[in-house]
Design a protein around this motif. Sequence first.
Motif, PDB file in Angstrom:
ATOM      1  N   ARG A 104      53.944   3.359  85.101  1.00  0.00           N
ATOM      2  CA  ARG A 104      54.530   3.942  83.901  1.00  0.00           C
ATOM      3  C   ARG A 104      53.798   5.221  83.502  1.00  0.00           C
ATOM      4  NH1 ARG A 104      52.498  -0.913  82.920  1.00  0.00           N
ATOM      5  NH2 ARG A 104      50.678  -1.161  81.573  1.00  0.00           N
TER       6      ARG A 104
ATOM      7  N   HIS B 250      62.779  -2.268  76.081  1.00  0.00           N
ATOM      8  CA  HIS B 250      62.095  -3.460  75.625  1.00  0.00           C
ATOM      9  C   HIS B 250      63.020  -4.668  75.640  1.00  0.00           C
ATOM     10  CE1 HIS B 250      59.079  -0.645  74.335  1.00  0.00           C
ATOM     11  NE2 HIS B 250      58.301  -1.622  73.918  1.00  0.00           N
TER      12      HIS B 250
ATOM     13  N   ARG C 113      57.460  -0.040  86.196  1.00  0.00           N
ATOM     14  CA  ARG C 113      56.571  -0.316  85.079  1.00  0.00           C
ATOM     15  C   ARG C 113      55.101  -0.227  85.508  1.00  0.00           C
ATOM     16  NH1 ARG C 113      56.149  -1.108  80.232  1.00  0.00           N
ATOM     17  NH2 ARG C 113      54.522  -2.471  79.469  1.00  0.00           N
TER      18      ARG C 113
ATOM     19  N   ASN D 168      59.574   3.280  79.756  1.00  0.00           N
ATOM     20  CA  ASN D 168      58.658   2.450  78.973  1.00  0.00           C
ATOM     21  C   ASN D 168      59.290   1.998  77.663  1.00  0.00           C
ATOM     22  OD1 ASN D 168      56.882   3.397  80.915  1.00  0.00           O
ATOM     23  ND2 ASN D 168      56.013   4.963  79.579  1.00  0.00           N
ATOM     24  N   ASP D 169      60.379   2.691  77.285  1.00  0.00           N
ATOM     25  CA  ASP D 169      61.014   2.419  76.004  1.00  0.00           C
ATOM     26  C   ASP D 169      61.993   1.256  76.092  1.00  0.00           C
ATOM     27  OD1 ASP D 169      63.102   4.134  73.635  1.00  0.00           O
ATOM     28  OD2 ASP D 169      61.143   3.224  73.275  1.00  0.00           O
TER      29      ASP D 169
ATOM     30  N   ASP E   9      59.095   8.592  80.557  1.00  0.00           N
ATOM     31  CA  ASP E   9      58.596   7.739  79.475  1.00  0.00           C
ATOM     32  C   ASP E   9      59.707   6.854  78.920  1.00  0.00           C
ATOM     33  OD1 ASP E   9      56.175   9.970  77.817  1.00  0.00           O
ATOM     34  OD2 ASP E   9      56.426   9.343  79.888  1.00  0.00           O
TER      35      ASP E   9
ATOM     36  N   LYS F  49      59.320  -6.768  73.228  1.00  0.00           N
ATOM     37  CA  LYS F  49      58.137  -6.533  74.048  1.00  0.00           C
ATOM     38  C   LYS F  49      58.578  -5.767  75.288  1.00  0.00           C
ATOM     39  CE  LYS F  49      58.694 -10.887  76.501  1.00  0.00           C
ATOM     40  NZ  LYS F  49      58.093 -12.171  76.925  1.00  0.00           N
ATOM     41  N   PRO F  50      57.660  -5.044  75.934  1.00  0.00           N
ATOM     42  CA  PRO F  50      58.016  -4.311  77.154  1.00  0.00           C
ATOM     43  C   PRO F  50      58.604  -5.244  78.207  1.00  0.00           C
ATOM     44  CG  PRO F  50      55.845  -3.662  76.396  1.00  0.00           C
ATOM     45  CD  PRO F  50      56.250  -4.830  75.555  1.00  0.00           C
ATOM     46  N   TYR F  51      59.568  -4.744  78.961  1.00  0.00           N
ATOM     47  CA  TYR F  51      60.216  -5.637  79.928  1.00  0.00           C
ATOM     48  C   TYR F  51      59.222  -6.057  81.001  1.00  0.00           C
ATOM     49  CZ  TYR F  51      60.716  -2.165  83.729  1.00  0.00           C
ATOM     50  OH  TYR F  51      60.474  -1.265  84.748  1.00  0.00           O
ATOM     51  N   GLN F  52      59.445  -7.235  81.542  1.00  0.00           N
ATOM     52  CA  GLN F  52      58.595  -7.741  82.613  1.00  0.00           C
ATOM     53  C   GLN F  52      59.393  -8.721  83.451  1.00  0.00           C
ATOM     54  OE1 GLN F  52      55.284  -9.502  80.504  1.00  0.00           O
ATOM     55  NE2 GLN F  52      56.443 -11.273  79.830  1.00  0.00           N
TER      56      GLN F  52
END
Lengths: 124, 169
Positions: free
Chosen positions: B36, A32, B33, A29-30, A26, A48-51
């Motif tokens: 996830r 950002h 991701r 997911n942290d 998890d 925001k979440p990385y992308q």
Amino acid sequence: MPEPVFAVIPLTLELWSTGEEDLSADCLNDLHSFNRELQKKIGIAGFKPYQNNTLQFPITDDADFKMKFAGASYSVGSVLVDVDFFRRHEYRLKIDRDIIEVQQLTAEKLLKIVSEIRQIVRKL
Amino acid sequence: MPSVLRAITYSKWWKNPGVPWLLPGELQADALRDIRTTSSALSVYLITEKIPFGRVIAALAAKKDSLSRVDYVLLELDFLKSQGFALCSTPDHGKTFDNDVNKIHYDIVNLSPLKLYQLAQCISRRAAAHRRLCNNDEVAKFIVASINSGCIDENMLKDRLVRKLRNFR
């Protein structure tokens, strides 16, 4: 010797403050990215979440800098990662004013960042 | 041989024009991701003769705002266990509109960042060998079949998706 510069990485500290064998996936997911467009004042809404295989962080030369998060839970904090870490491990970087962008991230390089953060959190 | 199905987004896994810098054997960070976890667990659905995979595809696709293809990967249970992954039946975690599909929801559990990366490597190798996807037409037919058989209540679907399905009724 130039002064160190640090990437400010926001974290949910309770996710990272576990024994090595218990670190949860998890925590990925942290991770950002700082989003300047959303940023009106320093706060959690600015991330925001990385992308797109990219992470963006604010940078500071203040080794004691602590990010303030408006309205966030007590467990939200930040750690400082020396920008030299990214240079030493040959990350592709773009530094623009007060933001560092870590580009072309592979899963392998992301895990290295996780490991570095984990080591820093353990020392807190 | 029982397998579990996981929907993925292929563009986050392959070397493609969007990631010219990716070297052979490397995975994009976006792939992690794409799988996830929640509470160290990854959601998958068990495929057996009892619930055909078309119903699972329909159940996953029916949650979306509009009609879109579904990329997915199948992983044999025996293979996952041989690689050291543990699975738990978690029907309460299934959140589709098909109650029977929810009952075959499983979690791959106890995932650390390293274990998730190892799972990602398994998925990548499997997806490279057997690229699987259902295009829009196939997805639509699966959803319509599930609606017609009463497995999915059409009233649960978003309006935009319902409009797209009209061409397939």
